[in-house]
Write a protein that holds these residues in place. Structure first.
Motif, PDB file in Angstrom:
ATOM      1  N   GLY A 425       0.790  -1.229   0.000  1.00 27.08           N
ATOM      2  CA  GLY A 425       0.000   0.000   0.000  1.00 27.08           C
ATOM      3  C   GLY A 425       0.814   1.266   0.000  1.00 27.08           C
ATOM      4  N   GLY A 426       1.989   1.234   0.603  1.00 28.41           N
ATOM      5  CA  GLY A 426       2.821   2.434   0.617  1.00 28.41           C
ATOM      6  C   GLY A 426       2.119   3.604   1.283  1.00 28.41           C
ATOM      7  N   GLN A 427       2.289   4.791   0.716  1.00 25.46           N
ATOM      8  CA  GLN A 427       1.702   5.992   1.290  1.00 25.46           C
ATOM      9  C   GLN A 427       0.173   5.959   1.296  1.00 25.46           C
ATOM     10  OE1 GLN A 427       3.331   9.866   0.115  1.00 25.46           O
ATOM     11  NE2 GLN A 427       5.056   8.800  -0.809  1.00 25.46           N
ATOM     12  N   MET A 428      -0.416   5.101   0.451  1.00 21.10           N
ATOM     13  CA  MET A 428      -1.876   5.046   0.410  1.00 21.10           C
ATOM     14  C   MET A 428      -2.458   4.553   1.734  1.00 21.10           C
ATOM     15  SD  MET A 428      -2.559   6.287  -2.458  1.00 21.10           S
ATOM     16  CE  MET A 428      -4.226   5.882  -2.959  1.00 21.10           C
ATOM     17  N   LEU A 429      -1.682   3.821   2.493  1.00 21.09           N
ATOM     18  CA  LEU A 429      -2.156   3.381   3.805  1.00 21.09           C
ATOM     19  C   LEU A 429      -2.333   4.572   4.744  1.00 21.09           C
ATOM     20  CD1 LEU A 429       0.078   0.217   4.301  1.00 21.09           C
ATOM     21  CD2 LEU A 429      -2.281   0.322   3.458  1.00 21.09           C
ATOM     22  N   LEU A 430      -1.533   5.609   4.534  1.00 21.23           N
ATOM     23  CA  LEU A 430      -1.692   6.834   5.308  1.00 21.23           C
ATOM     24  C   LEU A 430      -2.761   7.724   4.697  1.00 21.23           C
ATOM     25  CD1 LEU A 430       2.063   7.778   5.923  1.00 21.23           C
ATOM     26  CD2 LEU A 430       0.512   6.626   7.496  1.00 21.23           C
ATOM     27  N   ALA A 431      -2.765   7.806   3.369  1.00 18.52           N
ATOM     28  CA  ALA A 431      -3.695   8.712   2.685  1.00 18.52           C
ATOM     29  C   ALA A 431      -5.142   8.290   2.861  1.00 18.52           C
ATOM     30  CB  ALA A 431      -3.354   8.771   1.195  1.00 18.52           C
ATOM     31  N   THR A 442      -7.726   1.618  -4.581  1.00 19.05           N
ATOM     32  CA  THR A 442      -6.703   1.634  -5.628  1.00 19.05           C
ATOM     33  C   THR A 442      -5.663   0.541  -5.379  1.00 19.05           C
ATOM     34  OG1 THR A 442      -5.327   3.256  -4.469  1.00 19.05           O
ATOM     35  CG2 THR A 442      -7.005   4.114  -5.965  1.00 19.05           C
ATOM     36  N   ILE A 443      -5.447   0.215  -4.119  1.00 23.20           N
ATOM     37  CA  ILE A 443      -4.516  -0.851  -3.742  1.00 23.20           C
ATOM     38  C   ILE A 443      -5.207  -2.204  -3.809  1.00 23.20           C
ATOM     39  CG2 ILE A 443      -3.078  -1.750  -1.886  1.00 23.20           C
ATOM     40  CD1 ILE A 443      -2.019   0.846  -3.194  1.00 23.20           C
ATOM     41  N   GLU A 444      -6.387  -2.278  -3.240  1.00 24.23           N
ATOM     42  CA  GLU A 444      -7.095  -3.562  -3.172  1.00 24.23           C
ATOM     43  C   GLU A 444      -7.386  -4.123  -4.560  1.00 24.23           C
ATOM     44  OE1 GLU A 444     -10.439  -2.438  -0.837  1.00 24.23           O
ATOM     45  OE2 GLU A 444      -9.419  -2.832   1.081  1.00 24.23           O
ATOM     46  N   TRP A 445      -7.738  -3.261  -5.510  1.00 29.10           N
ATOM     47  CA  TRP A 445      -8.021  -3.752  -6.865  1.00 29.10           C
ATOM     48  C   TRP A 445      -6.768  -4.360  -7.493  1.00 29.10           C
ATOM     49  CZ3 TRP A 445      -6.254  -2.155 -11.782  1.00 29.10           C
ATOM     50  CH2 TRP A 445      -6.908  -2.768 -12.851  1.00 29.10           C
ATOM     51  N   ARG A 446      -5.641  -3.715  -7.310  1.00 24.96           N
ATOM     52  CA  ARG A 446      -4.406  -4.232  -7.908  1.00 24.96           C
ATOM     53  C   ARG A 446      -3.963  -5.533  -7.237  1.00 24.96           C
ATOM     54  NH1 ARG A 446      -4.703   0.930  -9.107  1.00 24.96           N
ATOM     55  NH2 ARG A 446      -3.954   1.480 -11.197  1.00 24.96           N
ATOM     56  N   LEU A 447      -4.149  -5.624  -5.944  1.00 25.28           N
ATOM     57  CA  LEU A 447      -3.817  -6.876  -5.266  1.00 25.28           C
ATOM     58  C   LEU A 447      -4.705  -8.014  -5.761  1.00 25.28           C
ATOM     59  CD1 LEU A 447      -3.315  -5.587  -1.609  1.00 25.28           C
ATOM     60  CD2 LEU A 447      -1.532  -6.360  -3.194  1.00 25.28           C
ATOM     61  N   ALA A 448      -5.993  -7.725  -5.967  1.00 23.00           N
ATOM     62  CA  ALA A 448      -6.906  -8.745  -6.480  1.00 23.00           C
ATOM     63  C   ALA A 448      -6.524  -9.173  -7.888  1.00 23.00           C
ATOM     64  CB  ALA A 448      -8.335  -8.228  -6.451  1.00 23.00           C
ATOM     65  N   GLU A 449      -6.139  -8.207  -8.713  1.00 25.62           N
ATOM     66  CA  GLU A 449      -5.718  -8.536 -10.073  1.00 25.62           C
ATOM     67  C   GLU A 449      -4.446  -9.381 -10.067  1.00 25.62           C
ATOM     68  OE1 GLU A 449      -7.108  -7.579 -13.399  1.00 25.62           O
ATOM     69  OE2 GLU A 449      -8.710  -7.757 -11.922  1.00 25.62           O
ATOM     70  N   LEU A 450      -3.507  -9.038  -9.202  1.00 29.09           N
ATOM     71  CA  LEU A 450      -2.270  -9.813  -9.124  1.00 29.09           C
ATOM     72  C   LEU A 450      -2.540 -11.236  -8.646  1.00 29.09           C
ATOM     73  CD1 LEU A 450       0.245  -7.199  -7.678  1.00 29.09           C
ATOM     74  CD2 LEU A 450       0.278  -8.224  -9.963  1.00 29.09           C
ATOM     75  N   GLU A 451      -3.490 -11.388  -7.749  1.00 26.08           N
ATOM     76  CA  GLU A 451      -3.836 -12.730  -7.285  1.00 26.08           C
ATOM     77  C   GLU A 451      -4.408 -13.556  -8.439  1.00 26.08           C
ATOM     78  OE1 GLU A 451      -6.379 -14.950  -3.744  1.00 26.08           O
ATOM     79  OE2 GLU A 451      -6.189 -12.767  -3.779  1.00 26.08           O
ATOM     80  N   ILE A 452      -5.262 -12.945  -9.250  1.00 28.56           N
ATOM     81  CA  ILE A 452      -5.807 -13.639 -10.417  1.00 28.56           C
ATOM     82  C   ILE A 452      -4.686 -14.023 -11.382  1.00 28.56           C
ATOM     83  CG2 ILE A 452      -7.233 -13.307 -12.494  1.00 28.56           C
ATOM     84  CD1 ILE A 452      -9.082 -11.565 -10.717  1.00 28.56           C
ATOM     85  N   LEU A 453      -3.685 -13.156 -11.484  1.00 27.27           N
ATOM     86  CA  LEU A 453      -2.552 -13.403 -12.381  1.00 27.27           C
ATOM     87  C   LEU A 453      -1.518 -14.344 -11.769  1.00 27.27           C
ATOM     88  CD1 LEU A 453      -2.159  -9.726 -13.627  1.00 27.27           C
ATOM     89  CD2 LEU A 453      -2.850 -11.678 -15.042  1.00 27.27           C
ATOM     90  N   GLY A 454      -1.747 -14.753 -10.528  1.00 26.20           N
ATOM     91  CA  GLY A 454      -0.861 -15.732  -9.907  1.00 26.20           C
ATOM     92  C   GLY A 454       0.358 -15.156  -9.228  1.00 26.20           C
TER      93      GLY A 454
END
Length: 677
Positions: A425-431, A442-454
């Motif tokens: 999450g980086g700075q987004m965890l603070l923001a 914005t973070i959760e969507w990318r993590l979900a996509e990466l999980e789908i991509l393995g």
């Protein structure tokens, strides 16, 4: 039956809607807005490609041309189209051909700004309106229209409608909220005593004349609607009952074929950002119930868009009978393929709109976390496979690193991503705190996509040069972010960073001075956090006022939050020194207007100056990299692959590891670098 077929059969959003002879393939639309991609006042290639992407993505109806001007005393002041000339017709023809080829309907909004015009813009003509009442937001003082003005403008509407039909569009809408038609309708802006003022019927007369003239200039099959206010809200004078009564008059006269419902006023920053375009920190679908009450009183289709941020909100609005067509305008800026994903049974993969308002900035229509939107002519929304897979290492799992990993995975590369912190999450965890918590999507969507991509992020992994070299990478992307900059001058070792306060590393107490040198969110988040802990907060900024670097929905929200607790900021103040005075601190601030200094005795000083890149790892690696860590900025701009060295791995920095900027810049770095790597 497949899941996708079942979705199409049962989902209320995917049912067709007919208006006259026009059949829309589903109940999802994009409402008209000034997307900022016009050229010479016309919807040319970039503008068309932006909307065509939504048509490819399955939208039923795309409206465009937010506030397209019908005559020259309605100037372009926020990047509108000029529908007051026949020169626009060929552009419309090409535009409609492209949209129809993709199965979507196309409509334009036509209007006259009235008192919202700027007397110093375009042709330097005075604004006109029903009465000489200044608008707070756009500041012009209009000349009161006489009958000759009214006749001219009515004819201009008719000619604009003709151009739209000759251009092959399926329909138009006029705007009856805040603009000229609405200014005549509202007793707040119409103080006339002639046949255009006084009673509701008189105030509606201008709208009826405009629509009668439009009907004279278009065929019977051409769809004509109105962007219509159903309640002017707390700043207005039109009640819901007035709005229903006027709508029924319009309906009986055959003036309109649909109502596109709005709530609230649009003549102040507050009303525009909270009512008409509600953003982050406001409830989802705030006006759906009010629109539903209006819909039950009229017999025409009703459209609506106002923070219908996701398919669930839109589905509720349609299924409960509150609206016939759901406007997901900003969500389609975030993901123009959202309808296609819904049809494929992939609603969970839709990139979310977080309501940040970045798409309403001067850089419109740029989405905070979709850097392809508005760049369709160069980037596109589909990631192309690489010709040759590479071993890629990404260090840092903030927005930039996660986007880099996602894009590289989509390209077919073998990707490993590492994060030194316990969670991504980086700075987004603070923001993502206070009223801005939706940013975490914005973070959760990318993590979900990466999980789908393995791919999973390896957290608690501080990587040094030896660790990375042991992975034998072909490509290394450093998205290690930055650290707070607090080096303002004498005594900078005595101050706290905004991260200390927002991240709860230090408890605010006593008298706290927050000094803002960026005009961004961190200082304001820190001030809010300190107030919540019971501290007595003073807020000073180098700028004229706080939140100066933010888009208007965000800045307005911050000003409102601080007004509620009577926290006043002081502008034009530069922090020059901090010294110890016993167990307290003395901060010296220079007023840059008067050049006089003042001293304040406080318990804590919190400084916001942006970030400095964490570049230790970069400096360790660059001597071993084939490209020496150099990113060719011309290749980056032109979306060309970076020059390949004969030996060694390729090394790049992105996001705040390069320089202190915003989220959009970070994901744009990642997308344009990695989409061709």
């Amino acid at each position: 039956m497949t899941h996708a077929n079942s979705t199409r059969t049962k989902d209320p959003l995917l049912q067709p809607l007919s208006i006259k002879k026009l059949k829309l393939r589903n109940r999802i639309m994009s409402t008209s807005h000034a997307c900022g991609l016009h050229k010479d006042g016309f919807p040319q290639e970039a503008y068309q490609a932006y909307h065509e992407e939504k048509a490819k993505g399955g939208v039923g109806l795309s409206m465009f041309g937010g506030s397209s001007n019908v005559d020259i005393d309605s100037p372009s002041i926020f990047q509108q189209l000029n529908v007051g000339t026949d020169a626009i017709i060929p552009h419309f023809q090409r535009f409609s051909e492209r949209m129809h080829a993709q199965g979507a309907a196309l409509m334009c909004q036509i209007t006259h700004l009235g008192r919202r015009g700027d007397p110093y813009a375009q042709d330097w003509l005075p604004p006109i309106g029903p009465s000489p009442i200044r608008e707070t937001l756009h500041r012009g003082i209009p000349r009161e229209m006489d009958e000759y003005d009214i006749e001219r403008v009515v004819k201009a509407y008719g000619q604009a409608a003709r151009r739209c039909e000759e251009g092959g569009l399926d329909g138009i809408e006029t705007l009856a909220s805040g603009h000229m038609i609405g200014q005549f309708l509202s007793p707040k802006t119409n103080k006339r005593t002639d046949r255009f003022g006084g009673s509701l019927a008189n105030r509606l007369r201008f709208a009826l004349m405009v629509h009668e003239e439009i009907r004279r200039n278009v065929s019977d099959d051409f769809v004509v609607g109105m962007r219509y206010v159903v309640d002017e809200g707390i700043d207005g004078e039109l009640t819901p009952e007035d709005c229903v009564a006027a709508a029924r008059m319009l309906e009986r006269a055959g003036a309109v074929d649909f109502f596109n419902a709005l709530y609230g006023s649009m003549d102040t920053s507050r009303s525009l950002s909270e009512e008409v375009f509600p953003g982050m920190g406001t409830p989802a679908a705030p006006w759906v119930a009010a629109v539903g009450r209006f819909k039950r009183e009229v017999g025409l289709p009703v459209f609506h868009a106002a923070k219908l941020s996701d398919m669930a909100s839109a589905r509720y609005a349609v299924s409960e009978g509150h609206v016939d067509l759901a406007g997901l305008t900003r969500p389609q800026i975030a993901d123009p393929h959202m309808v296609a994903k819904l049809m494929r049974g992939e609603e969970h993969r839709i990139r979310p709109c977080v309501g940040a308002g970045h798409c309403q900035s001067p850089h419109r229509p740029k989405c905070l976390h979709n850097a392809a939107t508005g760049r369709e002519l160069t980037m596109g929304h589909e990631i192309r496979k690489a010709e040759k897979p590479r071993r890629a290492v990404v260090v840092g799992a903030g927005p930039a690193g996660l986007e880099a990993a996602r894009v590289l995975c989509e390209r077919g590369h073998q990707v490993q991503i590492f994060e030194a912190a316990p969670q991504p999450g980086g700075q987004m965890l603070l923001a993502a705190s206070s009223w801005r918590r939706d940013l975490i999507s914005t973070i959760e969507w990318r993590l979900a996509e990466l999980e789908i991509l393995g791919v999973r992020v390896a957290c608690n992994r501080y990587m040094d040069a030896h660790d990375i070299m042991a992975l034998d990478p072909d490509l290394v992307i450093l998205a290690t972010g930055g650290i707070p900059q607090t080096g303002f001058g004498h005594g900078d070792d005595l101050v706290l960073s905004t991260w200390d306060i927002v991240g709860r590393q230090v408890k605010p107490a006593g008298d706290v001075l927050v000094w803002d040198n960026t005009g961004r969110h961190p200082a304001l988040l820190a001030a809010g956090a300190a107030l919540a802990e019971g501290a007595r907060v003073q807020l000073a900024t180098i700028d004229t006022t706080v939140a100066q670097d933010l888009v208007y929905p965000e800045s307005t929200r911050w000003h409102k939050e601080f007004a509620k607790v009577d926290l006043r900021s002081q502008g034009h103040m530069r922090l020059t020194s901090v010294t110890r005075q016993g167990n307290r601190l003395e901060a010296t601030l220079l007023n840059e207007l008067t050049h006089e200094s003042e001293r304040r005795l406080v318990d804590q000083v919190v400084v916001e100056m942006g970030t400095l890149p964490m570049d230790d790892l970069f400096e360790e690696l660059r001597g071993r990299a084939g490209n020496k860590g150099v990113t060719d900025i011309h290749a980056l701009r032109d979306l060309k692959p970076q020059p390949r060295a004969a030996e060694g791995f390729e090394l790049h920095r992105i996001g705040d590891a390069l320089a202190s900027r915003n989220v959009h810049a970070a994901v744009y770095d990642a997308l344009r670098l990695c989409s061709v790597s």
